[in-house]
Design a protein around this motif. Structure first.
Motif, PDB file in Angstrom:
ATOM      1  N   ALA A 118      74.424  -9.846  21.728  1.00 45.27           N
ATOM      2  CA  ALA A 118      74.787 -11.167  22.264  1.00 45.27           C
ATOM      3  C   ALA A 118      75.322 -12.100  21.185  1.00 45.27           C
ATOM      4  N   TYR A 134      73.962  -8.486  30.383  1.00 47.94           N
ATOM      5  CA  TYR A 134      73.588  -9.681  29.620  1.00 47.94           C
ATOM      6  C   TYR A 134      72.157  -9.619  29.051  1.00 47.94           C
ATOM      7  N   PRO A 135      71.128  -9.363  29.875  1.00 45.26           N
ATOM      8  CA  PRO A 135      69.766  -9.382  29.318  1.00 45.26           C
ATOM      9  C   PRO A 135      69.548  -8.264  28.292  1.00 45.26           C
ATOM     10  N   MET A 190      70.903  -9.382  25.002  1.00 40.75           N
ATOM     11  CA  MET A 190      70.064 -10.380  24.321  1.00 40.75           C
ATOM     12  C   MET A 190      69.159  -9.705  23.298  1.00 40.75           C
ATOM     13  N   ARG A 191      68.815  -8.431  23.517  1.00 43.70           N
ATOM     14  CA  ARG A 191      67.862  -7.762  22.616  1.00 43.70           C
ATOM     15  C   ARG A 191      68.448  -6.601  21.827  1.00 43.70           C
ATOM     16  N   ILE A 245      62.134 -14.879  31.136  1.00 45.76           N
ATOM     17  CA  ILE A 245      62.800 -15.616  30.054  1.00 45.76           C
ATOM     18  C   ILE A 245      61.831 -15.707  28.872  1.00 45.76           C
ATOM     19  N   GLU A 268      65.601 -16.752  26.363  1.00 39.94           N
ATOM     20  CA  GLU A 268      66.528 -15.635  26.593  1.00 39.94           C
ATOM     21  C   GLU A 268      66.091 -14.799  27.793  1.00 39.94           C
ATOM     22  N   VAL A 318      65.474 -11.583  29.540  1.00 46.20           N
ATOM     23  CA  VAL A 318      65.340 -10.206  29.035  1.00 46.20           C
ATOM     24  C   VAL A 318      64.649  -9.323  30.074  1.00 46.20           C
ATOM     25  N   ARG A 331      71.445 -21.461  29.288  1.00 43.53           N
ATOM     26  CA  ARG A 331      72.118 -21.213  28.010  1.00 43.53           C
ATOM     27  C   ARG A 331      73.589 -21.579  28.069  1.00 43.53           C
TER      28      ARG A 331
END
Ligand code: FAD
Ligand code: FES
Ligand code: FES
Lengths: 285, 161
Positions: free
Chosen positions: A80, A105-106, A109-110, B54, B58, B60, B119
């Motif tokens: 990200a 997307y999620p 994020m990681r 979240i 973020e 996830v 975000r």
């Protein structure tokens, strides 16, 4: 669907991480970065590491900066991070465009850039990017530091030149020429799926002719790589349909496609032709 | 090896002192150890997005994180969206636009959409569509989810200014 037991180790410094890796690699110890490939594999019990060295707290590994020649990407930099521009160079737009094709997307994020390279899925977008642009991988262990060229790094499906006690600490991606053009295309059946074939291209236009062409193909062979035959079909030609079609055909002739339960070699070869042509067309948009 | 580790998870502002094995996913810890069953678990390998929460701002997949990795972080789940009896704009929009049928996927979609819009409030319609492809729904056919999230996005932007 539950991971098998393991012991978690949480180094705070690179030295601690390398010491733990050196000590535990032989006892089925592994790095845990974003966990977006490793945790699913553990849930399926395809991997049952006894020790996980969680590098998410290691200081310094979040480095993402440029020295004017290359962009350095540390082991904690997430996919990200490339959702927006990271450097004042055409490379930034390339990375942003490519990043949005990785998973969802999620997950972005990681998941980490370096984790993708270490995992070395044949269809990984970052593996294709580093192979096409000629990145240098910086591998570190208690034994020292090694620089590994991208072309020597990928070693078949989910296999790399990293030794088991080596951490991929950072990657250096060379910046593009200020006037560089790039294009990317991948084919997958559903948004976010791993690509069945993908292509990244970059070149310059000098005196109305293509120069310094790079044509990378991913997802079609065990590892992504540059296709010299396609690059030769582009260099010295004016950018446009004729050269693009010739390069696409050259690439599809040159690959030795993977087969799986969904696709045979002929189908993948055809996909290579299509993604290379589309990537080249994208370079003109 | 199966030793339990004591830790505190902060979910929607409440501290939960629990003891779990290192292999406990955040999703399981939220549900089984903290009793917050609003977060659902579908596939347990990152495909479906039902488990989206979240963490420190973020969105996830909580099935792809270990609970021990979330210690000290701010976790938000669907239980924390409403303000007393007033639903969050996203929840209201899902009701108004029939964005759910069985509701199994809904907590994940709500946390995904809220997480991304907080975000990136000005995210384009096209990018929002791409974001919504992250999660699976077996009932609605997605159209009403898209309508709901777009409506809530407009509402959330209004509240920001
Ligand atoms: C539903 C889903 C869809 C996905 N789709 C895509 C996709 O389209 N394209 C794509 O490229 N990826 C995809 N991924 C994978 C994702 O990009 C991962 O983030 C990535 O492959 C691994 O990075 P990570 O940081 O999560 O690594 P982890 O999962 O933590 O680790 C993966 C492996 O690499 C090793 N490792 C990690 N970092 C290092 C390091 N610095 N040095 C040495 N070894 C290391 C670990 O030990 C492990 O063996 C998908 C994942 C999911 C769940
Ligand atoms: S349960 Fe986490 S993604 Fe499906
Ligand atoms: S409403 Fe039933 S799965 Fe989405």
């Amino acid at each position: 669907m539950k991971p098998a037991p393991f012991v978690r180790h949480v180094p705070r410094t690179l030295q601690q991480a390398l010491a733990m890796l050196s000590q535990l690699a032989g006892q089925d110890g592994r790095i845990l970065a974003g966990g977006q490939s490793l945790v699913p594999i553990m849930a399926f019990r395809l991997a049952k590491p006894a020790h996980l060295i969680d590098i998410n707290e290691v200081e310094g590994l979040d480095r993402l900066d440029s020295d004017g020649k290359a962009l350095t990407i540390g082991a904690r930099v997430r996919h990200a991070a490339f959702h927006g521009p990271v450097v004042d160079n055409p490379l930034a737009a390339l990375l942003t465009y490519v990043a949005r094709h990785i998973a969802h997307y999620p997950i972005r994020m990681r998941g980490t850039f370096c984790g993708s390279l270490a995992h070395a899925d044949p269809a990984s977008e970052w593996c294709l990017t580093t192979a096409t642009l000629g990145a240098t991988m910086i591998a570190r262990s208690t034994r020292g530091t090694r620089e590994i060229a991208a072309k020597d790094f990928f070693d078949g499906i989910m296999s790399t030149a990293l030794a088991e006690d080596e951490l991929l600490a950072e990657v250096r991606l060379p910046l593009l020429a200020a006037d560089a053009k790039f294009g990317f295309n991948e084919f997958s059946r559903r948004a976010g799926d791993f690509a069945m074939a993908s292509s990244l291209v970059a070149y310059r236009v000098v005196d109305s002719k293509i120069a310094e062409a790079r044509v990378g193909v991913g997802g079609a062979e065990p590892s992504p790589r540059r296709i010299a035959e396609a690059e030769a079909a582009l260099n010295g030609q004016p950018p446009g349909d004729a050269a693009f079609r010739a390069a696409a055909l050259a690439a599809s002739d040159a690959v030795d496609p993977l087969e799986d339960h969904q696709t045979n070699a002929e189908y993948r070869r055809d996909l290579v032709r299509v993604v290379v042509r589309r990537a080249l067309e994208h370079s003109l948009q | 090896m199966t030793e339990k580790i004591a830790l505190t998870l902060t979910i929607n502002g409440h501290a939960h002192a629990i003891a779990v094995e290192a292999r406990r996913t955040l999703a399981d810890a939220i549900r089984e150890d903290c009793g917050q069953t609003g977060t659902h678990i579908g596939c347990e390998h990152g495909i479906c997005g039902a488990c989206t929460v979240i963490v420190n701002g973020e969105p996830v997949r909580s099935c792809l994180m270990f609970a021990v990795q979330a210690e000290g972080k701010k976790i938000r789940t669907v239980e924390g969206l409403a303000d007393g009896d007033t639903l969050h704009a996203m929840q209201q929009a899902f009701m108004d636009h029939h964005g759910l049928q069985c509701g199994f996927c809904t907590p994940g979609f709500l946390m995904l959409a809220v997480g991304v819009l907080e975000r990136e409030p000005d995210i384009s319609d096209g990018d929002l569509l791409d974001v919504l492809s992250s999660n699976l729904c077996r009932c609605t056919g997605y159209q009403n989810i898209i309508k709901a999230v777009r409506a809530a996005a407009a509402e959330m932007r209004k509240r920001c200014v």
